[in-house]
Design a protein around this motif. Structure first.
Motif, PDB file in Angstrom:
ATOM      1  N   GLY A  29       0.768  -1.232   0.000  1.00 21.77           N
ATOM      2  CA  GLY A  29       0.000   0.000   0.000  1.00 21.77           C
ATOM      3  C   GLY A  29       0.799   1.282   0.000  1.00 21.77           C
ATOM      4  O   GLY A  29       0.889   1.961   1.008  1.00 21.77           O
ATOM      5  N   LEU A  30       1.410   1.609  -1.127  1.00 22.42           N
ATOM      6  CA  LEU A  30       2.206   2.819  -1.230  1.00 22.42           C
ATOM      7  C   LEU A  30       1.328   4.042  -1.023  1.00 22.42           C
ATOM      8  O   LEU A  30       0.250   4.153  -1.582  1.00 22.42           O
ATOM      9  CB  LEU A  30       2.875   2.910  -2.604  1.00 22.42           C
ATOM     10  N   GLY A  31       1.814   4.948  -0.229  1.00 24.88           N
ATOM     11  CA  GLY A  31       1.096   6.181   0.003  1.00 24.88           C
ATOM     12  C   GLY A  31       2.056   7.255   0.455  1.00 24.88           C
ATOM     13  O   GLY A  31       3.196   6.973   0.821  1.00 24.88           O
ATOM     14  N   VAL A  32       1.570   8.486   0.437  1.00 23.98           N
ATOM     15  CA  VAL A  32       2.408   9.598   0.851  1.00 23.98           C
ATOM     16  C   VAL A  32       1.591  10.530   1.735  1.00 23.98           C
ATOM     17  O   VAL A  32       0.411  10.769   1.485  1.00 23.98           O
ATOM     18  CB  VAL A  32       3.012  10.331  -0.369  1.00 23.98           C
ATOM     19  N   TYR A  33       2.233  11.010   2.795  1.00 29.18           N
ATOM     20  CA  TYR A  33       1.618  11.961   3.704  1.00 29.18           C
ATOM     21  C   TYR A  33       1.971  13.362   3.232  1.00 29.18           C
ATOM     22  O   TYR A  33       3.143  13.687   3.060  1.00 29.18           O
ATOM     23  CB  TYR A  33       2.143  11.728   5.132  1.00 29.18           C
ATOM     24  N   LEU A  34       0.953  14.185   3.012  1.00 28.16           N
ATOM     25  CA  LEU A  34       1.157  15.548   2.527  1.00 28.16           C
ATOM     26  C   LEU A  34       0.813  16.523   3.644  1.00 28.16           C
ATOM     27  O   LEU A  34      -0.279  16.471   4.199  1.00 28.16           O
ATOM     28  CB  LEU A  34       0.264  15.824   1.317  1.00 28.16           C
ATOM     29  N   HIS A  35       1.735  17.398   3.937  1.00 28.23           N
ATOM     30  CA  HIS A  35       1.499  18.341   5.024  1.00 28.23           C
ATOM     31  C   HIS A  35       0.438  19.366   4.672  1.00 28.23           C
ATOM     32  O   HIS A  35      -0.265  19.845   5.539  1.00 28.23           O
ATOM     33  CB  HIS A  35       2.808  19.017   5.430  1.00 28.23           C
ATOM     34  N   GLY A  36       0.331  19.710   3.411  1.00 24.63           N
ATOM     35  CA  GLY A  36      -0.728  20.614   2.978  1.00 24.63           C
ATOM     36  C   GLY A  36      -0.653  21.990   3.608  1.00 24.63           C
ATOM     37  O   GLY A  36      -1.644  22.693   3.683  1.00 24.63           O
ATOM     38  N   ASP A  37       0.512  22.383   4.086  1.00 25.10           N
ATOM     39  CA  ASP A  37       0.650  23.659   4.758  1.00 25.10           C
ATOM     40  C   ASP A  37       1.645  24.520   4.009  1.00 25.10           C
ATOM     41  O   ASP A  37       2.703  24.056   3.622  1.00 25.10           O
ATOM     42  CB  ASP A  37       1.149  23.422   6.189  1.00 25.10           C
ATOM     43  N   ARG A  38       1.311  25.755   3.826  1.00 26.66           N
ATOM     44  CA  ARG A  38       2.179  26.648   3.062  1.00 26.66           C
ATOM     45  C   ARG A  38       3.509  26.907   3.753  1.00 26.66           C
ATOM     46  O   ARG A  38       4.430  27.394   3.148  1.00 26.66           O
ATOM     47  CB  ARG A  38       1.460  27.943   2.776  1.00 26.66           C
ATOM     48  N   GLN A  50       1.447   6.415  -6.433  1.00 29.42           N
ATOM     49  CA  GLN A  50       1.018   6.192  -5.056  1.00 29.42           C
ATOM     50  C   GLN A  50      -0.366   5.558  -5.070  1.00 29.42           C
ATOM     51  O   GLN A  50      -1.155   5.773  -5.983  1.00 29.42           O
ATOM     52  CB  GLN A  50       0.982   7.524  -4.294  1.00 29.42           C
ATOM     53  N   ARG A  51      -0.675   4.797  -4.028  1.00 23.17           N
ATOM     54  CA  ARG A  51      -2.014   4.206  -3.892  1.00 23.17           C
ATOM     55  C   ARG A  51      -2.897   5.060  -2.998  1.00 23.17           C
ATOM     56  O   ARG A  51      -4.119   4.952  -3.032  1.00 23.17           O
ATOM     57  CB  ARG A  51      -1.921   2.797  -3.300  1.00 23.17           C
ATOM     58  N   ALA A  52      -2.268   5.900  -2.139  1.00 17.15           N
ATOM     59  CA  ALA A  52      -3.038   6.726  -1.206  1.00 17.15           C
ATOM     60  C   ALA A  52      -2.318   8.038  -0.949  1.00 17.15           C
ATOM     61  O   ALA A  52      -1.095   8.094  -0.937  1.00 17.15           O
ATOM     62  CB  ALA A  52      -3.240   5.975   0.108  1.00 17.15           C
ATOM     63  N   LEU A  53      -3.111   9.083  -0.743  1.00 14.23           N
ATOM     64  CA  LEU A  53      -2.600  10.387  -0.336  1.00 14.23           C
ATOM     65  C   LEU A  53      -3.274  10.736   0.982  1.00 14.23           C
ATOM     66  O   LEU A  53      -4.504  10.707   1.078  1.00 14.23           O
ATOM     67  CB  LEU A  53      -2.918  11.449  -1.391  1.00 14.23           C
ATOM     68  N   TRP A  54      -2.472  11.022   1.995  1.00 18.29           N
ATOM     69  CA  TRP A  54      -2.999  11.422   3.303  1.00 18.29           C
ATOM     70  C   TRP A  54      -2.642  12.882   3.482  1.00 18.29           C
ATOM     71  O   TRP A  54      -1.480  13.235   3.657  1.00 18.29           O
ATOM     72  CB  TRP A  54      -2.406  10.563   4.414  1.00 18.29           C
TER      73      TRP A  54
END
Length: 168
Positions: A29-38, A50-54
């Protein structure tokens, strides 16, 4: 650019999941955690699908206090002229099951989009439409997420609520 869906989603704590609906069943389950903060310096370009984006967002307690959930828009096409927010991810998302899921598996408002199994080129943008809960308390993460699926993936809304036959 065409709008595929525009919805309000419940974060799991302070994370919103966008994934192949089968991603949790695969051992790799490849995935990547994205901070989403400027204010976060992260590598936003993924080299392999990727299989998932968090994606880190404002948290559920802030959503409750504000009376709104995280807004998620999914667009298809190209975006040469519009500003969609801060770029948080630019890469490929492997949708091997043919079902793109927005929201955690436990979320009552999880949204499903269906299409052919494929590897999609996507860009994820975040924005802070809501900056503060009050003058002294800023929200902990982005309030809005825009997912741009490049090209036309032939995805549509999945049928999730099939009514029982009238004779039952």
């Amino acid at each position: 650019t065409a709008l595929l869906c525009d919805l309000q989603a419940t974060p799991d704590g302070c994370v919103l999941t966008i994934e192949d609906a089968d991603a949790h069943r695969t051992p790799d389950g490849l995935g990547v955690y994205l901070h989403g903060d400027r204010n976060t310096d992260t590598d936003i370009d993924a080299t392999e699908p990727q299989r998932a984006l968090w994606i880190r967002t404002m948290n559920i307690h802030e959503c409750t206090t504000l009376g709104r959930l995280v807004r998620v828009r999914v667009l298809t096409g190209i975006n040469p002229h519009h500003r969609l927010g801060e770029l948080a991810f630019n890469g490929h998302l492997d949708i091997g099951s043919g079902v793109l899921a927005i929201g955690d598996t436990r979320s009552p408002d999880r949204h499903l989009l269906s299409g052919p199994p494929s590897i999609l080129r996507v860009s994820v943008y975040t924005s802070h439409t809501v900056e503060f809960i009050d003058d002294d308390y800023p929200v902990s993460g982005p309030s809005d997420i825009t997912v741009l699926i490049h090209g036309d993936p032939h995805f549509s809304h999945a049928v999730t609520d099939i009514p029982a036959p009238w004779w039952k």
